[in-house]
Design a protein around this motif. Structure first.
Motif, PDB file in Angstrom:
ATOM      1  N   UNK A 174       0.853  -1.188   0.000  1.00 57.13           N
ATOM      2  CA  UNK A 174       0.000   0.000   0.000  1.00 57.13           C
ATOM      3  C   UNK A 174       0.887   1.235   0.000  1.00 57.13           C
ATOM      4  N   UNK A 175       0.469   2.253  -0.806  1.00 58.15           N
ATOM      5  CA  UNK A 175       1.243   3.483  -0.935  1.00 58.15           C
ATOM      6  C   UNK A 175       0.324   4.684  -0.716  1.00 58.15           C
ATOM      7  N   UNK A 176       0.916   5.769  -0.242  1.00 59.09           N
ATOM      8  CA  UNK A 176       0.184   7.002   0.054  1.00 59.09           C
ATOM      9  C   UNK A 176       0.413   8.000  -1.070  1.00 59.09           C
ATOM     10  N   UNK A 177      -0.674   8.634  -1.527  1.00 57.93           N
ATOM     11  CA  UNK A 177      -0.563   9.663  -2.549  1.00 57.93           C
ATOM     12  C   UNK A 177      -1.548  10.783  -2.188  1.00 57.93           C
ATOM     13  N   UNK A 178      -1.129  12.042  -2.443  1.00 55.95           N
ATOM     14  CA  UNK A 178      -2.028  13.135  -2.081  1.00 55.95           C
ATOM     15  C   UNK A 178      -1.419  14.504  -2.275  1.00 55.95           C
ATOM     16  N   UNK A 179      -2.019  15.496  -1.652  1.00 57.05           N
ATOM     17  CA  UNK A 179      -1.590  16.886  -1.810  1.00 57.05           C
ATOM     18  C   UNK A 179      -0.199  17.121  -1.250  1.00 57.05           C
ATOM     19  N   UNK A 215      -5.148   9.669  -0.445  1.00 61.38           N
ATOM     20  CA  UNK A 215      -5.792   8.367  -0.590  1.00 61.38           C
ATOM     21  C   UNK A 215      -4.704   7.307  -0.709  1.00 61.38           C
ATOM     22  N   UNK A 216      -5.092   6.074  -1.104  1.00 63.34           N
ATOM     23  CA  UNK A 216      -4.150   4.961  -1.089  1.00 63.34           C
ATOM     24  C   UNK A 216      -4.193   4.225  -2.430  1.00 63.34           C
ATOM     25  N   UNK A 217      -3.027   3.717  -2.854  1.00 64.28           N
ATOM     26  CA  UNK A 217      -2.949   2.901  -4.066  1.00 64.28           C
ATOM     27  C   UNK A 217      -2.151   1.633  -3.764  1.00 64.28           C
ATOM     28  N   UNK A 272       5.592   4.470   1.147  1.00 64.68           N
ATOM     29  CA  UNK A 272       5.068   3.119   1.263  1.00 64.68           C
ATOM     30  C   UNK A 272       4.672   2.818   2.702  1.00 64.68           C
ATOM     31  N   UNK A 273       3.516   2.181   2.883  1.00 62.95           N
ATOM     32  CA  UNK A 273       3.049   1.741   4.189  1.00 62.95           C
ATOM     33  C   UNK A 273       3.870   0.537   4.655  1.00 62.95           C
ATOM     34  N   UNK A 274       3.942   0.378   5.954  1.00 63.85           N
ATOM     35  CA  UNK A 274       4.502  -0.823   6.553  1.00 63.85           C
ATOM     36  C   UNK A 274       3.363  -1.768   6.910  1.00 63.85           C
ATOM     37  N   UNK A 277      -7.387   0.320  -8.822  1.00 61.72           N
ATOM     38  CA  UNK A 277      -7.796  -0.243  -7.522  1.00 61.72           C
ATOM     39  C   UNK A 277      -7.448   0.671  -6.351  1.00 61.72           C
ATOM     40  N   UNK A 278      -7.488   1.997  -6.563  1.00 60.26           N
ATOM     41  CA  UNK A 278      -7.183   2.919  -5.463  1.00 60.26           C
ATOM     42  C   UNK A 278      -8.293   2.879  -4.414  1.00 60.26           C
ATOM     43  N   UNK A 279      -7.921   3.234  -3.175  1.00 60.98           N
ATOM     44  CA  UNK A 279      -8.840   3.229  -2.044  1.00 60.98           C
ATOM     45  C   UNK A 279      -8.930   4.635  -1.442  1.00 60.98           C
ATOM     46  N   UNK A 280     -10.124   4.934  -0.899  1.00 58.12           N
ATOM     47  CA  UNK A 280     -10.315   6.179  -0.170  1.00 58.12           C
ATOM     48  C   UNK A 280     -11.309   5.964   0.965  1.00 58.12           C
TER      49      UNK A 280
END
Length: 536
Positions: A443-448, A482-484, A460-462, A492-495
């Motif tokens: 899982x990875x974090x993407x955003x402003x 959000x998350x990818x 990257x998430x642990x 398949x992104x998540x929010x």
């Protein structure tokens, strides 16, 4: 207490009259032709008390030289001084020359017929007539006492006009009573001091709207269908009907928001004339309800005399609860209810409908619970507040899609096989069942915070355990994210769910957002379907 035409002749001797005339050396000379009153003495004063109601209260006696042996019938009349007997009240008819009233009868005459306020002095006049003969008139100062009514009942078409089915009213003060009723079109009613018969029934004075009388009364009628607060004051024999209109909005104010009516918490309109909210109540919390945020006008609280009911007058704060509760206010029956919502479980065909092994759901945010389920074809399920018990179970509304109900509920069903995030939102009494493709391996974090640059360099998430991912990230005020599953790909992104805070959503998601800058610990749990964002 029906008075007129029910006076019986009593063998009492009049006691308790005190003359206001200091000259006692005079003689009443009967006319050669007519009727002359002997008692009471003109100017007498009578202050009634309720200790011995059957004692003599008033004796009227007279002479009639010409009619004495004729068998004539005499009518004893009374009227308020100053009315000149324009509408006299006949308090008795007799062929004798004496009429007695008990204390109770005289008091009822004063209150019910002459409409003299209790504990107020008024002047009345008395005379005797027979045919064309009219006696002299005498004046008496009369002070009635308050009759104490300890009970009052409402009887009418809504109780089948049966005294034994009459509705008990709540005593709110000395001779003051209240009841809330639902009137249908054409309903009529009146009041009873007891529910064993019709004696002493009160209805509306046809000549004085809003006033109650016992004689010549009419039913109370003509009100549009609806809910009413009915108040009765038997100190002045008045009644009032106040329509109860459910407010358009409702707010909760109390110790949990510092009793600041400007920041009162909005309730969700969960049905026709019903409102709900989820609150976390600390020990000693108290609260009430407001129809308008920022104003105390028309506030509602607990009925001191009826547990679980709300009133606007002489109300109490709602108190005595600690923990997380769904608060429901129902203006259809003027009630409130607190349902514990500290936990929730899923039970159904997926666990053999074993309520002792129901699946625990996670609290995503206040009043919102989530779980991720692998549903086979034909699966059905519902929700339980307590593992091991069917009490208070929740299911799907049969008439409103996406709503949860406790009565006449249906199982949730009709989903194709797959993995779903199931969420229950007590704040809006709703549920969602949202499909996800799979639990990601990464899982990875993407955003402003990085200009929405979705690249291989995304943070990257642990993975702290199977299906649970965690990251710490610096965010600025109002940053969204959000998350990818794959860095550099939006597939398949998540929010966050649009209808339930901190609930994981893959198909029609919102971005998550923080309002203040700082470092945050973000946890995504694909086993429970919830998201945690905690400021460090």
């Amino acid at each position: 207490m029906k008075y007129i035409y029910k006076i019986v002749l009593l063998s009492f001797v009049f006691l308790g009259l005190t003359s206001c005339d200091e000259n006692e050396n005079f003689e009443i000379l009967p006319p050669q032709d007519g009727i002359t009153l002997n008692s009471p003495i003109d100017g007498s004063s009578i202050a009634l008390i309720d200790t011995n109601e059957q004692n003599p209260g008033l004796t009227v006696s007279w002479n009639s030289a010409n009619l004495k042996d004729s068998g004539a019938t005499y009518n004893v009349e009374v009227a308020l001084t100053g009315t000149d007997f324009s509408a006299p009240t006949v308090i008795g008819s007799t062929t004798n020359m004496t009429l007695h009233l008990t204390v109770e009868e005289l008091n009822n005459l004063a209150l019910d017929v002459l409409q003299i306020p209790a504990e107020s002095e008024a002047s009345i006049e008395i005379r005797v007539t027979s045919g064309d003969f009219i006696s002299n008139k005498v004046s008496v100062l009369l002070t009635p006492y308050k009759i104490e009514f300890t009970e009052l009942f409402l009887v009418g078409s809504l109780t089948n006009w049966k005294p034994e089915e009459s509705l008990p009213m709540t005593r709110t003060g000395f001779n003051e009573f209240l009841i809330t009723i639902d009137l249908a079109d054409g309903d009529e009613f009146k009041f009873l001091p007891q529910n064993t018969g019709w004696d002493g029934d009160f209805g509306e004075d046809p000549n004085n709207p809003g006033k109650l009388v016992e004689e010549g009364e009419q039913n109370i009628a003509g009100y549009p269908a609806g809910k009413y607060d009915v108040t009765v004051n038997l100190n002045d024999f008045t009644f009032n009907l106040k329509p109860i209109l459910a407010p358009e909005n409702l707010y909760l104010v109390g110790s949990i928001n510092g009793w600041d009516n400007a920041t009162a918490l909005p309730l969700f309109k969960s049905g026709e004339n019903t409102f709900s909210i989820v609150v976390d109540l600390p020990d000693g919390a108290e609260f009430k309800f407001l129809p308008t945020q920022g104003s105390w006008d028309g506030d509602w609280g607990a009925d001191k005399n009826n547990a679980g009911s709300i009133v606007q007058d002489d109300e109490d704060n709602i108190k005595g609860y600690t923990g997380k509760y769904l608060v429901t206010v129902d203006y259809n029956n003027l009630t409130y209810k607190l349902t514990p919502v500290g936990s929730l479980f899923t039970v159904g065909s997926i666990n053999g409908w074993n309520n002792g092994a129901a699946l625990p759901m996670a609290e995503a945010s206040l009043g919102i619970f989530t779980i991720v389920l692998d549903l086979p074809d034909g699966a059905e399920f519902k929700f339980l507040p307590n593992n091991g018990s069917w009490d208070g179970d929740w299911g799907a509304s049969k008439t409103e899609a996406g709503r949860i109900v406790q009565d006449d509920e249906d199982n949730l069903k009709g989903y194709e096989a797959g993995k779903y995030v199931v969420a229950v939102n007590y704040n809006t009494l709703s549920y969602t069942v949202s499909k996800i493709n799979a639990i990601p391996a990464n899982l990875f974090l993407v955003g402003a915070f990085n200009g929405w640059s979705n690249t291989a360099g995304n943070p990257k998430f642990t993975q702290t355990s199977a299906g649970v991912f965690e990251i710490t990230q610096a965010l600025s005020a109002n940053d969204e994210f959000k998350f990818v599953p794959v860095a550099g790909s939006w597939g398949d992104d998540f929010g966050e769910s649009k209808v339930a805070s901190k609930v994981l959503e893959q198909n029609d998601e919102n971005n998550l957002k923080v309002t203040t800058g700082g470092n945050y610990k973000i946890t995504v749990n694909f086993n429970k379907g919830n998201i945690s964002v905690v400021s460090l």
